[in-house]
Design an enzyme around this catalytic site. Structure first.
Site, PDB file in Angstrom:
ATOM      1  N   GLU A   1      65.703   6.044   7.715  1.00  0.00           N
ATOM      2  CA  GLU A   1      65.052   6.478   8.952  1.00  0.00           C
ATOM      3  C   GLU A   1      64.089   7.635   8.724  1.00  0.00           C
ATOM      4  O   GLU A   1      63.720   8.324   9.674  1.00  0.00           O
ATOM      5  CB  GLU A   1      66.098   6.854   9.994  1.00  0.00           C
ATOM      6  CG  GLU A   1      66.961   5.668  10.384  1.00  0.00           C
ATOM      7  CD  GLU A   1      67.784   5.933  11.622  1.00  0.00           C
ATOM      8  OE1 GLU A   1      67.464   5.367  12.668  1.00  0.00           O
ATOM      9  OE2 GLU A   1      68.751   6.713  11.539  1.00  0.00           O
TER      10      GLU A   1
ATOM     11  N   LYS B   1      70.667   1.288  23.257  1.00  0.00           N
ATOM     12  CA  LYS B   1      69.833   0.519  22.331  1.00  0.00           C
ATOM     13  C   LYS B   1      69.618  -0.871  22.914  1.00  0.00           C
ATOM     14  O   LYS B   1      70.589  -1.602  23.151  1.00  0.00           O
ATOM     15  CB  LYS B   1      70.551   0.372  20.986  1.00  0.00           C
ATOM     16  CG  LYS B   1      70.666   1.658  20.174  1.00  0.00           C
ATOM     17  CD  LYS B   1      71.675   1.422  19.054  1.00  0.00           C
ATOM     18  CE  LYS B   1      71.680   2.503  18.011  1.00  0.00           C
ATOM     19  NZ  LYS B   1      72.867   2.376  17.135  1.00  0.00           N
TER      20      LYS B   1
END
Ligand code: 2PG
Ligand code: MG
Length: 431
Positions: free
Chosen positions: A204, A336
């Site tokens: 990430e 999400k």
């Protein structure tokens, strides 16, 4: 305005893995796209990501079946429907799929279509996505949760904790959160390189460390904050994603880095110790997704001063969130899109969280795309917080940058409350 055609094709995410892009075309020629992200530390209760599993094609990871489902059954069912009725379209796809976790057509097929429909609808109305999704109510620029070091499943277990993140709780403006993060991210990299502890960049965008125990990252973090000229606990605070389900075998938590097994009670004591020792304002998945008693106890003990976020615990699933609220398992929900698999269910999950007086944190996945849908989602719903990984790599930066654009577009209507977002949960939690 009705749907004329739906197309889908394979694109690639930030790890270079196949994913799908869906394009919806309306009768007047307006189009909208949906780009689907993908997780690595996925929760067991997530909606089903359909991959072909053929080892001769992209090592099993291609999504040609999901694409065929969009172009075939889904397109067949939705052609001619009004693009503005998002809920109806999502419900139709859910019914068509017919399974509880979207495993027949694939949550990736359904979500890609759902996102493309939302984008096409906003385009048809000549609105920005955040305006369309929020019915003009969205104005709150989110406080960022930004990763400094990566670990766990995102860095081959370089640390047992998945994310070490910074939250600029003292920033007065959104721009200031980015400046503070920039300074701390680069200072942390410098400290780690000086000590020979930086191996590279994790999934990430955070630094990929080379450590021998789980305390070292905290030391680097504290040093970086101080060297960058900030006061820990006042200007900035630490946030952790423990992703504890990945450590749990049903009986014990395994710390691979230290070659240790901890009982649930010992693991609880470790979480408690960290929250007492370090300026931690937020902790995600401190326990496995089955260990409700520990969640409840921890929220009772720390919920008045620490945001306790359920990610794998809730998987953006309305039923699980409802149960969590009833049992007071946490005080915040990670949101999400692809955990639940449609835009309207995601919006419902956010509303449910907010109505309970909890805080939603809109989140990216570790496998991301160049799309900034979630920036619009966070602002549309006044969620107040956004988590996108680190402060590097364009699939991350596109989301932080999009917030700047939306803020400019909102003009005087834009609001930034920063660390005050936590007043809501910290004042109401039982001590
Ligand atoms: C998480 C996410 C993002 P993944 O656990 O919160 O950091 O990771 O997308 O791999 O589930
Ligand atoms: Mg998580």
């Amino acid at each position: 305005m009705n749907i004329k055609n739906i197309d889908a094709y394979q694109i690639y995410d930030s790890r270079g893995y196949p994913t799908l892009e869906v394009e919806v075309e309306l009768e007047d020629g307006t189009t909208g796209r949906g780009l689907v992200p993908s997780g690595a530390s996925t929760g067991q209760f997530e909606a089903w990501e359909l991959r072909d599993g053929d080892p001769t094609k992209f090592r099993g990871k291609s999504v040609f079946n999901a694409i065929a489902n969009v172009k075939g059954e889904i397109a067949g069912a939705l052609k001619g429907d009004s693009v503005f009725d998002q809920k109806n379209i999502d419900q139709k796809m859910i019914a068509l799929d017919g399974t509880p976790n979207k495993s027949r057509l694939g949550a990736n097929a359904i979500l890609g279509t759902s996102m493309a429909v939302a984008n096409a609808a906003a385009n048809a109305k000549n609105q920005k996505l955040y305006e369309y999704l929020g019915n003009g109510e969205g104005h709150l620029i989110p406080l960022n949760e930004i990763q400094i070091l990566g670990g766990g499943a995102h860095a081959d277990w370089a640390t047992d904790i998945q994310d070490f993140l910074v939250i600029a709780i003292g920033a007065k403006t959104y721009e200031e959160t980015l400046e503070m993060t920039h300074n701390i991210y680069h200072e942390a990299g410098k400290v780690m390189k000086e000590k020979g502890k930086c191996v590279g960049i994790a999934d990430e965008g955070g630094w990929w460390p080379d450590y021998t125990n789980n305390e070292e990252p905290f030391e680097v973090f504290m040093e970086a904050i101080q060297r960058a000229g900030y006061e820990a606990g006042n200007d900035v605070a630490i946030s952790l994603d423990i992703a504890a389900s990945d450590l749990f075998d049903g009986e014990n938590y395994h710390l691979r880095l230290e070659n240790k097994k901890l009982s649930p009670d010992e693991f609880y004591a470790l979480m408690k110790d960290w929250c007492e020792k370090y300026p931690i304002v937020s902790i995600e998945d401190p326990f496995a997704d089955t260990e409700f008693d520990y969640w409840q106890k921890f929220t009772q003990e720390f919920g008045h001063r620490v945001q306790v976020i359920g990610d794998d615990l809730f998987t953006t699933n309305i039923k699980r969130i409802e149960e969590g609220i009833a049992q007071q398992l946490a005080n915040s929900v990670l949101i999400k899109l692809n955990q639940i698999g449609s835009v309207s269910e995601t919006l419902e999950a956010i509303t449910l969280t907010q109505k309970a007086g909890w805080l939603p944190v809109v989140s990216a996945r570790s496998g991301e795309t160049e799309d900034a849908f979630i920036s619009h989602l966070a602002i549309a719903t006044n969620a107040g917080q956004l988590k996108v990984g680190s402060f590097a790599r364009s699939e991350r930066m596109v989301k932080w940058n999009e917030n700047l654009r939306i803020q400019r577009h909102l003009g005087d209507k834009a609001t930034f409350i920063g660390g005050k977002i936590y007043d809501q949960i910290f004042s109401t939690a039982s001590v």
